[in-house]
Design a protein around this motif. Structure first.
Motif, PDB file in Angstrom:
ATOM      1  N   SER A  90       0.819  -1.220   0.000  1.00  4.72           N
ATOM      2  CA  SER A  90       0.000   0.000   0.000  1.00  4.72           C
ATOM      3  C   SER A  90       0.852   1.268   0.000  1.00  4.72           C
ATOM      4  O   SER A  90       0.674   2.174   0.818  1.00  4.72           O
ATOM      5  CB  SER A  90      -0.969  -0.006   1.193  1.00  4.72           C
ATOM      6  N   ARG A  91       1.752   1.332  -0.966  1.00 12.33           N
ATOM      7  CA  ARG A  91       2.593   2.531  -1.110  1.00 12.33           C
ATOM      8  C   ARG A  91       2.603   2.998  -2.557  1.00 12.33           C
ATOM      9  O   ARG A  91       2.242   2.256  -3.482  1.00 12.33           O
ATOM     10  CB  ARG A  91       4.044   2.239  -0.703  1.00 12.33           C
ATOM     11  N   ILE A  92       3.061   4.229  -2.745  1.00 10.47           N
ATOM     12  CA  ILE A  92       3.385   4.747  -4.062  1.00 10.47           C
ATOM     13  C   ILE A  92       4.889   4.944  -4.085  1.00 10.47           C
ATOM     14  O   ILE A  92       5.450   5.686  -3.262  1.00 10.47           O
ATOM     15  CB  ILE A  92       2.660   6.083  -4.348  1.00 10.47           C
ATOM     16  N   LEU A  93       5.548   4.265  -5.002  1.00  6.63           N
ATOM     17  CA  LEU A  93       7.007   4.310  -5.098  1.00  6.63           C
ATOM     18  C   LEU A  93       7.425   5.160  -6.288  1.00  6.63           C
ATOM     19  O   LEU A  93       6.665   5.335  -7.243  1.00  6.63           O
ATOM     20  CB  LEU A  93       7.568   2.898  -5.225  1.00  6.63           C
ATOM     21  N   LYS A  94       8.651   5.650  -6.226  1.00  5.24           N
ATOM     22  CA  LYS A  94       9.183   6.488  -7.298  1.00  5.24           C
ATOM     23  C   LYS A  94      10.590   6.023  -7.650  1.00  5.24           C
ATOM     24  O   LYS A  94      11.400   5.745  -6.765  1.00  5.24           O
ATOM     25  CB  LYS A  94       9.215   7.954  -6.856  1.00  5.24           C
ATOM     26  N   VAL A  95      10.855   5.946  -8.947  1.00  4.40           N
ATOM     27  CA  VAL A  95      12.212   5.708  -9.438  1.00  4.40           C
ATOM     28  C   VAL A  95      12.612   6.946 -10.223  1.00  4.40           C
ATOM     29  O   VAL A  95      11.991   7.283 -11.234  1.00  4.40           O
ATOM     30  CB  VAL A  95      12.281   4.456 -10.337  1.00  4.40           C
ATOM     31  N   ASP A  96      13.647   7.658  -9.760  1.00 10.57           N
ATOM     32  CA  ASP A  96      14.030   8.911 -10.413  1.00 10.57           C
ATOM     33  C   ASP A  96      14.989   8.672 -11.575  1.00 10.57           C
ATOM     34  O   ASP A  96      15.295   7.524 -11.922  1.00 10.57           O
ATOM     35  CB  ASP A  96      14.614   9.902  -9.402  1.00 10.57           C
ATOM     36  N   GLY A  97      15.463   9.764 -12.174  1.00 14.53           N
ATOM     37  CA  GLY A  97      16.334   9.669 -13.341  1.00 14.53           C
ATOM     38  C   GLY A  97      17.659   8.997 -13.069  1.00 14.53           C
ATOM     39  O   GLY A  97      18.328   8.531 -13.999  1.00 14.53           O
ATOM     40  N   ASN A  98      18.055   8.919 -11.794  1.00 10.10           N
ATOM     41  CA  ASN A  98      19.292   8.227 -11.420  1.00 10.10           C
ATOM     42  C   ASN A  98      19.046   6.763 -11.070  1.00 10.10           C
ATOM     43  O   ASN A  98      19.930   6.097 -10.562  1.00 10.10           O
ATOM     44  CB  ASN A  98      19.945   8.940 -10.229  1.00 10.10           C
ATOM     45  N   ARG A  99      17.828   6.303 -11.332  1.00  9.87           N
ATOM     46  CA  ARG A  99      17.399   4.926 -11.056  1.00  9.87           C
ATOM     47  C   ARG A  99      17.396   4.630  -9.561  1.00  9.87           C
ATOM     48  O   ARG A  99      17.619   3.504  -9.124  1.00  9.87           O
ATOM     49  CB  ARG A  99      18.268   3.896 -11.786  1.00  9.87           C
ATOM     50  N   THR A 100      17.143   5.672  -8.752  1.00 11.57           N
ATOM     51  CA  THR A 100      17.044   5.495  -7.312  1.00 11.57           C
ATOM     52  C   THR A 100      15.589   5.257  -6.922  1.00 11.57           C
ATOM     53  O   THR A 100      14.709   6.051  -7.261  1.00 11.57           O
ATOM     54  CB  THR A 100      17.571   6.734  -6.571  1.00 11.57           C
ATOM     55  N   LEU A 101      15.343   4.175  -6.210  1.00 15.34           N
ATOM     56  CA  LEU A 101      13.996   3.837  -5.766  1.00 15.34           C
ATOM     57  C   LEU A 101      13.746   4.434  -4.391  1.00 15.34           C
ATOM     58  O   LEU A 101      14.561   4.313  -3.476  1.00 15.34           O
ATOM     59  CB  LEU A 101      13.834   2.317  -5.701  1.00 15.34           C
ATOM     60  N   SER A 102      12.578   5.086  -4.235  1.00 14.73           N
ATOM     61  CA  SER A 102      12.211   5.659  -2.943  1.00 14.73           C
ATOM     62  C   SER A 102      10.707   5.549  -2.762  1.00 14.73           C
ATOM     63  O   SER A 102       9.957   5.329  -3.717  1.00 14.73           O
ATOM     64  CB  SER A 102      12.653   7.123  -2.849  1.00 14.73           C
ATOM     65  N   THR A 103      10.278   5.718  -1.513  1.00 14.39           N
ATOM     66  CA  THR A 103       8.846   5.783  -1.234  1.00 14.39           C
ATOM     67  C   THR A 103       8.377   7.210  -1.461  1.00 14.39           C
ATOM     68  O   THR A 103       8.816   8.132  -0.781  1.00 14.39           O
ATOM     69  CB  THR A 103       8.546   5.356   0.209  1.00 14.39           C
ATOM     70  N   PHE A 104       7.525   7.391  -2.444  1.00 16.04           N
ATOM     71  CA  PHE A 104       6.989   8.720  -2.744  1.00 16.04           C
ATOM     72  C   PHE A 104       5.892   9.082  -1.752  1.00 16.04           C
ATOM     73  O   PHE A 104       5.780  10.221  -1.305  1.00 16.04           O
ATOM     74  CB  PHE A 104       6.454   8.735  -4.179  1.00 16.04           C
ATOM     75  N   ALA A 105       5.059   8.119  -1.404  1.00 16.84           N
ATOM     76  CA  ALA A 105       3.987   8.335  -0.438  1.00 16.84           C
ATOM     77  C   ALA A 105       3.538   6.991   0.105  1.00 16.84           C
ATOM     78  O   ALA A 105       3.584   5.979  -0.583  1.00 16.84           O
ATOM     79  CB  ALA A 105       2.810   9.065  -1.076  1.00 16.84           C
ATOM     80  N   GLY A 106       3.095   7.009   1.374  1.00 17.04           N
ATOM     81  CA  GLY A 106       2.610   5.785   1.984  1.00 17.04           C
ATOM     82  C   GLY A 106       3.599   5.220   2.981  1.00 17.04           C
ATOM     83  O   GLY A 106       4.774   5.608   3.019  1.00 17.04           O
ATOM     84  N   THR A 107       3.109   4.305   3.807  1.00 18.15           N
ATOM     85  CA  THR A 107       3.917   3.664   4.838  1.00 18.15           C
ATOM     86  C   THR A 107       3.893   2.160   4.614  1.00 18.15           C
ATOM     87  O   THR A 107       2.818   1.568   4.457  1.00 18.15           O
ATOM     88  CB  THR A 107       3.366   3.980   6.238  1.00 18.15           C
ATOM     89  N   ARG A 108       5.053   1.557   4.571  1.00 19.71           N
ATOM     90  CA  ARG A 108       5.168   0.133   4.256  1.00 19.71           C
ATOM     91  C   ARG A 108       4.302  -0.722   5.172  1.00 19.71           C
ATOM     92  O   ARG A 108       4.355  -0.605   6.401  1.00 19.71           O
ATOM     93  CB  ARG A 108       6.637  -0.288   4.369  1.00 19.71           C
ATOM     94  N   ASN A 109       3.498  -1.564   4.542  1.00 15.26           N
ATOM     95  CA  ASN A 109       2.683  -2.560   5.227  1.00 15.26           C
ATOM     96  C   ASN A 109       1.710  -1.939   6.226  1.00 15.26           C
ATOM     97  O   ASN A 109       1.362  -2.551   7.239  1.00 15.26           O
ATOM     98  CB  ASN A 109       3.566  -3.589   5.940  1.00 15.26           C
ATOM     99  N   ARG A 110       1.249  -0.722   5.933  1.00 18.30           N
ATOM    100  CA  ARG A 110       0.215  -0.112   6.759  1.00 18.30           C
ATOM    101  C   ARG A 110      -0.909   0.363   5.846  1.00 18.30           C
ATOM    102  O   ARG A 110      -0.815   1.415   5.223  1.00 18.30           O
ATOM    103  CB  ARG A 110       0.761   1.049   7.585  1.00 18.30           C
ATOM    104  N   ALA A 111      -1.943  -0.437   5.734  1.00 17.60           N
ATOM    105  CA  ALA A 111      -3.082  -0.115   4.875  1.00 17.60           C
ATOM    106  C   ALA A 111      -4.110   0.656   5.682  1.00 17.60           C
ATOM    107  O   ALA A 111      -4.719   0.125   6.615  1.00 17.60           O
ATOM    108  CB  ALA A 111      -3.694  -1.397   4.312  1.00 17.60           C
TER     109      ALA A 111
END
Length: 371
Positions: free
Chosen positions: A24-45
């Protein structure tokens, strides 16, 4: 680790956004191919986090659809919260807003403020190219809803509904994917339960069936799982994947020089142009920027295929066909995938693959072809 990536979208700057249903998160991969959590908390629906700079702490519940508008705002089908959420970058973080839905799985609110309307398990979302209208596959209500983003209250309305209508008798049963053409004049809906692909022209309040079991060239085992709009050699074309029948169809749209109609694969999954090209439960589709190659996530075959639309030749561009995980940093065709389900191109021509049961997003760099 990405648990259950369900949908992907790319913004104009080349950032990739992922609707991660499992955690239940929204993830983002930027132009440097870095993965991050854009919004949301891991495993908390749950639901929360609207307001200035609150987006990074926003809570979602099984998001299944995602789209990005021309201004970089991210729209999320927050399915089990029965809401549509919006996320935008601001000076001090991420702003979160509920665009539509009151959190109760019912139907109400047409012609009023979208935030006070009721939705039921919305899935697919699409935004037009002017960022003026948002379209929602309101799955539980069997409707296509439209939110006018240019009004102060974001007025919501029903474009098509499952009910008696003497002017528009077509019905939605399970609208799960939505696409908009480049001129914002037509909306396309994949309705898997109705075994139909619909075209909606909002300006004329016109709804037509483009493809279904009775359409020329389309087999009876047709349940669209994914759609992609494009222009190929001057023709307006909609591509639709179907899990039953293991096939992908090209539908020549009305207004094209050659007129409307359906042309597709036969029941065994062989492309009539690329004879011998077997599919197995195809889902996600992506057309390259030149409109010359269609990429297909053949989910149960654990491969990604490429159909050269000029030559009618189909090849495997990623996956060995063996279920598993391997191959990062090497040739994509030697990598192992596990149920690839969604595809998206960035502005540099790299293809992102939602490798669902490997819980990863893979990238195919066609300049060197690693995965």
């Amino acid at each position: 680790m990405v648990l259950g990536p369900k949908d992907v979208a790319v913004d104009a700057a080349g950032n990739l956004y992922i609707a991660e249903e499992g955690w239940s998160r929204i993830l983002k991969v930027d132009g440097n191919r870095t993965l991050s959590t854009f919004a949301g908390t891991r495993n908390r629906a749950d639901y929360g986090g609207d307001g200035p700079a609150g987006g990074q702490n926003a809570l979602f519940n099984s998001p299944q659809g995602i789209a990005v508008d021309a201004n970089g705002r991210v729209y999320v089908g927050d399915t089990k919260n029965h809401r549509i959420r919006a996320l935008s970058s601001v000076a001090d973080g991420i702003r979160g807003d509920t665009v539509a839905g009151f959190g109760i799985a019912r139907f109400s609110g047409d012609y009023g403020p979208a935030a006070l309307a009721k939705l039921s398990a919305p899935t697919g979302v699409a935004v037009d190219h002017r960022a003026s209208a948002l379209f929602i596959a309101d799955w539980g209500n069997r409707r296509l809803r439209r939110v006018d983003l240019q009004t102060a209250t974001r007025t919501i309305s029903t474009v098509e509904w499952d009910g008696p209508d003497p002017l528009n008798p077509l019905r939605l049963k399970w609208a799960n994917h939505v696409a908009v053409d480049k001129d914002d004049a037509r909306i396309y809906i994949a309705d898997s339960d109705a075994s139909q692909v619909f075209e909606v022209i909002p300006s004329k309040r016109k709804i037509v069936s483009l493809a279904g079991p009775a359409s020329p060239g389309i087999v009876t085992r047709f349940r669209p799982a994914g759609i992609a709009y494009g222009e190929v050699a001057g023709e307006r074309v909609l591509f639709a994947s179907s899990c039953p029948g293991h096939a992908v169809y090209s539908i020549m749209l009305p207004g094209s020089p050659q007129g409307g109609g359906g042309r597709g694969f036969d029941p065994t999954g062989h492309d009539r142009l690329a004879v011998g090209a077997k599919m197995s439960y195809p889902h996600g589709l992506a057309l390259d920027s030149a409109g010359r190659n269609l990429y297909i996530a053949s989910t149960a075959a654990n491969v990604v295929r490429k159909l050269d639309l000029d030559r009618g030749r189909i090849t495997t561009v990623a996956g060995t066909g063996q279920l598993g995980f391997s191959g990062d940093g090497g040739p994509a065709t030697r990598a192992r995938l596990n149920s690839p389900i969604a595809l998206a191109f960035d502005r540099d021509g790299n293809l992102f693959v939602a490798d669902m049961y490997n819980h990863r997003i893979r990238m195919i760099d066609f300049s060197v072809a690693p995965l």
